[in-house]
Design a protein around this motif. Structure first.
Motif, PDB file in Angstrom:
ATOM      1  N   ASN A  45      47.507  46.645  25.552  1.00  0.00           N
ATOM      2  CA  ASN A  45      47.313  47.544  24.421  1.00  0.00           C
ATOM      3  C   ASN A  45      47.097  46.716  23.154  1.00  0.00           C
ATOM      4  O   ASN A  45      47.968  46.615  22.301  1.00  0.00           O
ATOM      5  N   VAL A  46      45.934  46.129  23.002  1.00  0.00           N
ATOM      6  CA  VAL A  46      45.687  45.222  21.891  1.00  0.00           C
ATOM      7  C   VAL A  46      44.962  45.954  20.762  1.00  0.00           C
ATOM      8  O   VAL A  46      44.363  47.007  20.964  1.00  0.00           O
ATOM      9  N   ASP A  47      44.996  45.351  19.551  1.00  0.00           N
ATOM     10  CA  ASP A  47      44.233  45.935  18.449  1.00  0.00           C
ATOM     11  C   ASP A  47      42.780  45.492  18.548  1.00  0.00           C
ATOM     12  O   ASP A  47      42.395  44.711  19.432  1.00  0.00           O
ATOM     13  N   GLU A  48      41.940  45.996  17.628  1.00  0.00           N
ATOM     14  CA  GLU A  48      40.504  45.725  17.730  1.00  0.00           C
ATOM     15  C   GLU A  48      40.175  44.240  17.710  1.00  0.00           C
ATOM     16  O   GLU A  48      39.368  43.768  18.520  1.00  0.00           O
ATOM     17  N   GLN A  49      40.805  43.495  16.782  1.00  0.00           N
ATOM     18  CA  GLN A  49      40.447  42.086  16.640  1.00  0.00           C
ATOM     19  C   GLN A  49      40.799  41.286  17.888  1.00  0.00           C
ATOM     20  O   GLN A  49      40.028  40.432  18.329  1.00  0.00           O
ATOM     21  N   GLU A  50      41.952  41.548  18.457  1.00  0.00           N
ATOM     22  CA  GLU A  50      42.334  40.859  19.702  1.00  0.00           C
ATOM     23  C   GLU A  50      41.377  41.214  20.832  1.00  0.00           C
ATOM     24  O   GLU A  50      40.981  40.356  21.617  1.00  0.00           O
ATOM     25  N   LEU A  51      41.015  42.488  20.890  1.00  0.00           N
ATOM     26  CA  LEU A  51      40.096  42.946  21.938  1.00  0.00           C
ATOM     27  C   LEU A  51      38.756  42.237  21.813  1.00  0.00           C
ATOM     28  O   LEU A  51      38.206  41.728  22.806  1.00  0.00           O
TER      29      LEU A  51
ATOM     30  N   GLN B 139      37.309  36.182  28.223  1.00  0.00           N
ATOM     31  CA  GLN B 139      38.490  36.598  28.977  1.00  0.00           C
ATOM     32  C   GLN B 139      38.274  37.996  29.548  1.00  0.00           C
ATOM     33  O   GLN B 139      38.882  38.371  30.544  1.00  0.00           O
ATOM     34  N   LEU B 140      37.414  38.752  28.877  1.00  0.00           N
ATOM     35  CA  LEU B 140      37.029  40.092  29.322  1.00  0.00           C
ATOM     36  C   LEU B 140      35.523  40.150  29.502  1.00  0.00           C
ATOM     37  O   LEU B 140      34.775  39.542  28.736  1.00  0.00           O
ATOM     38  N   ASP B 141      35.077  40.888  30.496  1.00  0.00           N
ATOM     39  CA  ASP B 141      33.648  41.112  30.691  1.00  0.00           C
ATOM     40  C   ASP B 141      33.188  42.406  30.032  1.00  0.00           C
ATOM     41  O   ASP B 141      32.029  42.530  29.628  1.00  0.00           O
ATOM     42  N   LEU B 142      34.108  43.354  29.905  1.00  0.00           N
ATOM     43  CA  LEU B 142      33.760  44.675  29.379  1.00  0.00           C
ATOM     44  C   LEU B 142      35.034  45.343  28.878  1.00  0.00           C
ATOM     45  O   LEU B 142      36.131  45.015  29.319  1.00  0.00           O
ATOM     46  N   ALA B 143      34.871  46.275  27.941  1.00  0.00           N
ATOM     47  CA  ALA B 143      36.011  47.051  27.455  1.00  0.00           C
ATOM     48  C   ALA B 143      35.602  48.511  27.333  1.00  0.00           C
ATOM     49  O   ALA B 143      34.438  48.827  27.062  1.00  0.00           O
ATOM     50  N   LEU B 144      36.562  49.388  27.567  1.00  0.00           N
ATOM     51  CA  LEU B 144      36.388  50.809  27.301  1.00  0.00           C
ATOM     52  C   LEU B 144      37.303  51.143  26.134  1.00  0.00           C
ATOM     53  O   LEU B 144      38.520  50.931  26.211  1.00  0.00           O
ATOM     54  N   ASP B 145      36.722  51.651  25.052  1.00  0.00           N
ATOM     55  CA  ASP B 145      37.511  51.869  23.847  1.00  0.00           C
ATOM     56  C   ASP B 145      37.070  53.156  23.165  1.00  0.00           C
ATOM     57  O   ASP B 145      36.000  53.695  23.459  1.00  0.00           O
ATOM     58  N   ILE B 146      37.889  53.627  22.221  1.00  0.00           N
ATOM     59  CA  ILE B 146      37.585  54.890  21.548  1.00  0.00           C
ATOM     60  C   ILE B 146      36.861  54.690  20.217  1.00  0.00           C
ATOM     61  O   ILE B 146      36.557  55.665  19.536  1.00  0.00           O
ATOM     62  N   VAL B 147      36.601  53.436  19.854  1.00  0.00           N
ATOM     63  CA  VAL B 147      35.879  53.130  18.622  1.00  0.00           C
ATOM     64  C   VAL B 147      34.747  52.164  18.940  1.00  0.00           C
ATOM     65  O   VAL B 147      34.947  51.171  19.646  1.00  0.00           O
ATOM     66  N   ALA B 148      33.559  52.448  18.426  1.00  0.00           N
ATOM     67  CA  ALA B 148      32.418  51.554  18.624  1.00  0.00           C
ATOM     68  C   ALA B 148      32.480  50.422  17.599  1.00  0.00           C
ATOM     69  O   ALA B 148      32.696  50.675  16.411  1.00  0.00           O
ATOM     70  N   PRO B 149      32.324  49.167  18.026  1.00  0.00           N
ATOM     71  CA  PRO B 149      32.377  48.052  17.076  1.00  0.00           C
ATOM     72  C   PRO B 149      31.187  48.068  16.123  1.00  0.00           C
ATOM     73  O   PRO B 149      30.096  48.517  16.477  1.00  0.00           O
ATOM     74  N   LYS B 150      31.418  47.582  14.911  1.00  0.00           N
ATOM     75  CA  LYS B 150      30.359  47.545  13.903  1.00  0.00           C
ATOM     76  C   LYS B 150      29.687  46.173  13.837  1.00  0.00           C
ATOM     77  O   LYS B 150      28.596  46.046  13.280  1.00  0.00           O
TER      78      LYS B 150
END
Length: 347
Positions: free
Chosen positions: A172-178, A186-197
């Motif tokens: 459960n990380v914040d946006e910057q960590e994600l 470290q991650l190939d993909l993420a599912l999130d509720i906010v689209a990055p700008k």
């Protein structure tokens, strides 16, 4: 005889140098100037690796984290930044607190160079080949536990006959960590509720989820639903998940919400529903997730008592992996699983 010949040759060379001292001096000066020019060009020749190191340091605002991302030592990264500073002829970073920050020139260079670097990486990635039937690979996807709970079975069915594993990371990380974990691979993909700008990321809307207000099934006050007054008068169990410094309720609300009374905060949706089922407190949960556990915890699922919008779900990946065949395959599999669960066609 050979010795006398050598002496004669040496004598003639000395005589020649003595007679042509000036012209030889001119040629030597020209040779020295040419050597200096070559050395200068070597120093000024652009090393593309310096740009990659520079952009990575800009993204992480840290020599240490950039070194980890690039799999280099800290001295190597520092040396590369110093070389690039000499090449540019201006300071690039300055100390700020415990970290570093970009100068105005560094920001200008990063904004101009980063998109070019991404385009180069995308071009290289686009010519790679990827066959899911033969690729022995593990992909890591970050997602909220409600998303994982919904699509895990679909993902396992889609990869059952393949030598590929898709591992879900529930952190459960914040946006910057994600975003840092995506950038550092470290991650190939993420599912999130906010689209990055940020331009260094790509995203795609894959589904929209309704939220619901949840109480225990035998709660005497909410047998026929919940109104706004009862909602804000009740105690709440919060889910420890924020985006843009807001909780989920604030993100979906169409107007400013009054402060709610907190009974507790949980790091897991499951533990939040469990807590509500044993108390008079209420909570907000994704409707589909709450529905799946309604009978398990004897829950009462109610409509939100205030005007709200649906919670969008985005798949997020780095721009440099946009054309990578393996990452494109992963996005298709995950997006289709989400679409199937939500009975929504992915655009």
């Amino acid at each position: 005889m050979d010795k006398r010949n050598n002496i004669d040759v040496l004598s003639r060379c000395v005589d020649y140098l003595a007679r042509n001292k000036r012209s030889v001096g001119v040629e030597l000066n020209k040779a020295n100037e040419l050597t200096d020019l070559v050395d200068y060009n070597k120093e000024q020749r652009l090393d593309l690796n310096l740009i990659r190191v520079f952009c990575t340091v800009c993204e992480y605002q840290s020599i240490t984290q950039a070194a980890d991302a690039l799999m280099l030592t800290q001295p190597s990264v520092s040396n590369a930044i110093n070389r690039f500073k000499v090449l540019v002829g201006a300071p690039l970073f300055f100390r700020q607190g415990r970290g570093i920050a970009m100068t105005a020139i560094a920001k200008h260079l990063y904004n101009a160079l980063a998109p070019m670097l991404v385009e180069i990486e995308q071009t290289v990635q686009s010519v790679k080949t990827f066959d899911p039937n033969t690729a022995n690979r593990v992909f890591t996807v970050n997602a909220n536990e409600s998303f994982i709970d919904l699509i895990q079975v679909e993902i396992e069915q889609a990869t059952a006959t393949l030598p590929i594993e898709i591992v879900f990371n529930e952190s459960n990380v914040d946006e910057q960590e994600l975003y840092q974990e995506l950038q550092s691979q470290q991650l190939d993909l993420a599912l999130d509720i906010v689209a990055p700008k940020e331009a260094s990321f790509k995203s795609q809307l894959v589904a929209s989820e309704s939220l619901a207000c949840v109480s225990r099934g035998d709660h005497p006050q909410f047998a026929h639903g919940i109104d706004q007054a009862s909602y804000f008068a009740a105690k709440h169990v919060f889910y420890r998940f924020q985006r843009q410094n807001q909780r989920v309720a604030e993100l979906i609300a169409t107007r400013h919400l009054p402060t709610r009374q907190m009974q507790g905060e949980k790091s897991s949706l499951l533990s939040m529903l469990s807590a509500v089922s044993k108390s008079d407190a209420i909570c907000i949960s994704p409707y589909t997730y709450a529905k799946n556990y309604q009978q398990v915890f004897s829950l009462n699922i109610m409509e939100m008592p205030f005007p709200s919008q649906k919670m969008d779900i985005y798949s997020v990946w780095t721009s440099k992996n946009h054309q990578d065949p393996a990452n494109k395959w992963l996005r298709t599999v995950v997006n289709n699983a989400v679409a199937k669960v939500y009975q929504k066609t992915v655009v």
